[in-house]
Design a protein around this motif. Sequence first.
Motif, PDB file in Angstrom:
ATOM      1  N   LEU A  35       0.822  -1.207   0.000  1.00 46.14           N
ATOM      2  CA  LEU A  35       0.000   0.000   0.000  1.00 46.14           C
ATOM      3  C   LEU A  35       0.856   1.257   0.000  1.00 46.14           C
ATOM      4  CD1 LEU A  35      -2.842   1.132   0.052  1.00 46.14           C
ATOM      5  CD2 LEU A  35      -2.866   0.872   2.546  1.00 46.14           C
ATOM      6  N   THR A  38       2.024   1.864  -3.462  1.00 46.97           N
ATOM      7  CA  THR A  38       0.905   2.342  -4.274  1.00 46.97           C
ATOM      8  C   THR A  38       0.619   3.813  -4.001  1.00 46.97           C
ATOM      9  OG1 THR A  38      -0.092   0.140  -4.300  1.00 46.97           O
ATOM     10  CG2 THR A  38      -1.523   1.987  -4.841  1.00 46.97           C
ATOM     11  N   LEU A  39       0.664   4.200  -2.740  1.00 45.85           N
ATOM     12  CA  LEU A  39       0.409   5.602  -2.382  1.00 45.85           C
ATOM     13  C   LEU A  39       1.458   6.525  -2.979  1.00 45.85           C
ATOM     14  CD1 LEU A  39      -0.620   5.156   1.367  1.00 45.85           C
ATOM     15  CD2 LEU A  39      -2.100   5.914  -0.500  1.00 45.85           C
ATOM     16  N   GLU A  42       0.751   6.788  -6.767  1.00 52.90           N
ATOM     17  CA  GLU A  42      -0.417   7.616  -7.046  1.00 52.90           C
ATOM     18  C   GLU A  42      -0.131   9.090  -6.762  1.00 52.90           C
ATOM     19  OE1 GLU A  42      -3.869   6.203  -5.069  1.00 52.90           O
ATOM     20  OE2 GLU A  42      -4.003   4.358  -6.258  1.00 52.90           O
ATOM     21  N   ALA A  43       0.621   9.363  -5.707  1.00 49.52           N
ATOM     22  CA  ALA A  43       0.961  10.752  -5.384  1.00 49.52           C
ATOM     23  C   ALA A  43       1.824  11.365  -6.486  1.00 49.52           C
ATOM     24  CB  ALA A  43       1.679  10.823  -4.041  1.00 49.52           C
ATOM     25  N   PHE A  60       3.354   7.137   6.802  1.00 51.62           N
ATOM     26  CA  PHE A  60       2.136   6.409   6.453  1.00 51.62           C
ATOM     27  C   PHE A  60       1.404   5.941   7.706  1.00 51.62           C
ATOM     28  CE2 PHE A  60       5.311   5.848   3.139  1.00 51.62           C
ATOM     29  CZ  PHE A  60       4.624   6.260   2.014  1.00 51.62           C
ATOM     30  N   TYR A  62      -2.005   3.422   8.862  1.00 56.61           N
ATOM     31  CA  TYR A  62      -2.834   2.343   8.338  1.00 56.61           C
ATOM     32  C   TYR A  62      -3.969   2.030   9.305  1.00 56.61           C
ATOM     33  CZ  TYR A  62       1.423   1.733   5.595  1.00 56.61           C
ATOM     34  OH  TYR A  62       2.510   1.945   4.791  1.00 56.61           O
ATOM     35  N   GLU A  82      -3.049   5.981   4.545  1.00 56.78           N
ATOM     36  CA  GLU A  82      -2.909   7.404   4.199  1.00 56.78           C
ATOM     37  C   GLU A  82      -1.430   7.762   4.259  1.00 56.78           C
ATOM     38  OE1 GLU A  82      -3.876  11.710   6.274  1.00 56.78           O
ATOM     39  OE2 GLU A  82      -5.423  10.165   6.334  1.00 56.78           O
ATOM     40  N   GLY A  83      -0.953   8.499   3.272  1.00 55.83           N
ATOM     41  CA  GLY A  83       0.464   8.847   3.247  1.00 55.83           C
ATOM     42  C   GLY A  83       0.706  10.326   3.065  1.00 55.83           C
TER      43      GLY A  83
END
Length: 207
Positions: A35, A38-39, A42-43, A60, A62, A82-83
Amino acid sequence: YARSKTPMTGGFEGTVKVASKADTEAAETAMETELADTLVTEAAGVLPEGYVIVPESGSFTYETLPNQEGEDGSVVITVRGEGKMLAVSTLDVAQVAATDRIPGYTGEPVAFSDTSTLSFSLVDPTFDIIAASSTDIRVSGPATLVWTFNIDELKEKLAGKSRSMTATIFGEYPGIERADVVIKPFWKRSLPETIEDIDVTIENAAQ
């Protein structure tokens, strides 16, 4: 204390599959690692042009949601994350590099011709993006600095001007080493009045 006014129905009586604590913790750890990657990806995809994320700068958090049973009887584990990550402007870094490396540089707009050759890292590995108000960034790798200019601003100045006036306008931009003006049809004596009809092509800007 609470009392139901109607009979309670539904529910379940019997044997339910659950994941062991060890399996759950192992799955959560693997999911958190995936995750985080992935964050970061995406960022990076939504960053404004000219910004890069500094590796290892992320923080991060969780949350493991209640387990659910899959259609095949398996246990479904869901983790939400959330990152927060540090991103820097490569244009700002380019100006710092020009100030440090180019004699006589006076603050003109510059950029790196290719940022893929650069490596960004934290000077302080204990940096906490939540608690810190500033930090130092280390930038390494071969790079070429090029002078830049605002294309839309240049078009505004060129609009409606005669060919003889373009040399003076180009001279206002240190980032322009040489410019060729082509006006079509050839018998026209000045450039178009609207910037939408003016094309600016940059060739071999890094050389």
